[in-house]
Design an enzyme around this catalytic site. Structure first.
Site, short mmCIF file in Angstrom:
data_model
loop_
_atom_site.label_atom_id
_atom_site.label_comp_id
_atom_site.label_asym_id
_atom_site.label_seq_id
_atom_site.Cartn_x
_atom_site.Cartn_y
_atom_site.Cartn_z
N ASP A 56 2.49 -17.12 35.64
CA ASP A 56 3.55 -16.72 34.72
C ASP A 56 3.25 -15.39 34.03
O ASP A 56 2.13 -14.89 34.10
CB ASP A 56 3.78 -17.82 33.66
CG ASP A 56 2.47 -18.38 33.09
OD1 ASP A 56 1.42 -17.72 33.24
OD2 ASP A 56 2.51 -19.46 32.48
N ASN A 78 1.97 -29.33 24.35
CA ASN A 78 3.19 -30.10 24.64
C ASN A 78 3.25 -30.55 26.10
O ASN A 78 4.29 -31.00 26.57
CB ASN A 78 4.43 -29.27 24.28
CG ASN A 78 4.51 -27.99 25.10
OD1 ASN A 78 3.70 -27.75 26.00
ND2 ASN A 78 5.50 -27.15 24.80
N GLU A 118 8.18 -25.81 30.06
CA GLU A 118 8.23 -26.50 28.78
C GLU A 118 8.83 -27.90 28.96
O GLU A 118 9.47 -28.17 29.99
CB GLU A 118 9.06 -25.67 27.80
CG GLU A 118 8.54 -24.26 27.57
CD GLU A 118 7.25 -24.20 26.76
OE1 GLU A 118 6.41 -25.13 26.85
OE2 GLU A 118 7.07 -23.21 26.03
#
Ligand code: PGA
Length: 264
Positions: free
Chosen positions: A67, A137, A144
């Site tokens: 990324d 997370n 995400e």
């Protein structure tokens, strides 16, 4: 899924570098998926050390990073291009033509760009070994929570939690990026082998949900349970919420006895 439990950051870095090094020695033209972040610094330090000792040659390796932040040019000190150059590429002999990191400066035509990134992975024969970190997370890459398990490389909006985690790396008053280009979970799952590293207590809930929880888009790393060859390398603090630690230790002992090449 193999869970390798190690004492600390230093041991994690050494173990991961050892596994990557042996993959490169077995297949010198390895397609290697790379990750950034604090957890990876030790891995790159050990890989650079092996290269400098003369025992590891990257000249035929092709790399694909997971990324990059949208809006950051390669020269920006917080870009993942910069991280990779500083921690790894400036010190080893990967051919610059074989380095792929998503371009954070693209404007518009995101889909077209992301399709071309996927095409480059396919052209290299697919990723042999993908290195991953994990977010608090449960994100892998910048996938995400609620990312589709079948997702491909794309533009992704970052969660508030990720932006908060990242803001400490940016100067006061400098806004941390709100979007990124990231490989998708589906892209990651196509790698032949996956290595996920986690250190520290802050990762312990995400690690436990990923390994022992249900597969859910609420925890992107839980999708790794669908993959046939995943190794988690985690330190004691990151392992603290796992309920089956004794079992993982026993599996590790038997693995060392019966199939030691999986650990070296
Ligand atoms: P970290 O990042 O290694 O800096 O904790 C991991 C990630 O968010 O994937």
């Amino acid at each position: 899924m193999l869970v390798i439990l190690r004492r600390d950051d230093e041991e994690i870095g050494r173990q991961a570098a050892q596994l990557i090094a042996s993959a490169v020695r077995k297949k010198p033209a390895l397609a290697l998926g790379l990750a950034t972040g604090g957890t990876m610094v030790g891995v790159y330090k050990h890989l650079v050390g092996l290269h400098k000792q003369g025992s590891l040659d990257f000249s035929r390796v092709t790399t694909f990073n997971l990324d990059e932040y949208l809006g950051l040019p390669a020269a920006h000190p917080r870009s993942f291009h910069h991280f990779m150059r500083e921690n790894f590429f400036a010190h080893v002999n990967v051919d610059s033509r074989n380095i792929h990191i998503p371009d954070g400066t693209i404007h518009g035509n995101y889909d077209q760009y992301c399709t071309s990134y996927e095409a480059a992975i396919r052209k290299a024969g697919g990723i042999d070994l993908q290195l991953l970190g994990i977010g608090r997370n449960g994100h892998i890459g910048f996938n995400e929570p609620t990312s589709s398990i079948g997702s491909r490389t794309r533009l992704k909006v970052l969660s508030r939690e990720t932006m908060d985690d990242n803001s400490k790396f940016f100067a006061p008053g400098e806004e941390s990026p709100r979007c990124a280009i990231t490989m998708g979970i589906g892209t990651i799952l196509e790698a032949r082998k996956i290595l996920l590293l986690a250190t520290g207590e802050a990762k312990s809930a995400a690690v436990a949900k990923s390994i022992e929880g249900p597969i859910t888009s609420a925890v992107s790393a839980s999708a790794l349970q669908l993959h046939a060859d995943v190794t988690f390398i985690i330190d004691d603090a990151a392992a603290s919420q796992l309920s089956q630690r004794d079992f993982y230790h026993r599996v590790l002992e038997m693995t060392a006895l019966l199939t030691p090449d999986r650990l070296s």
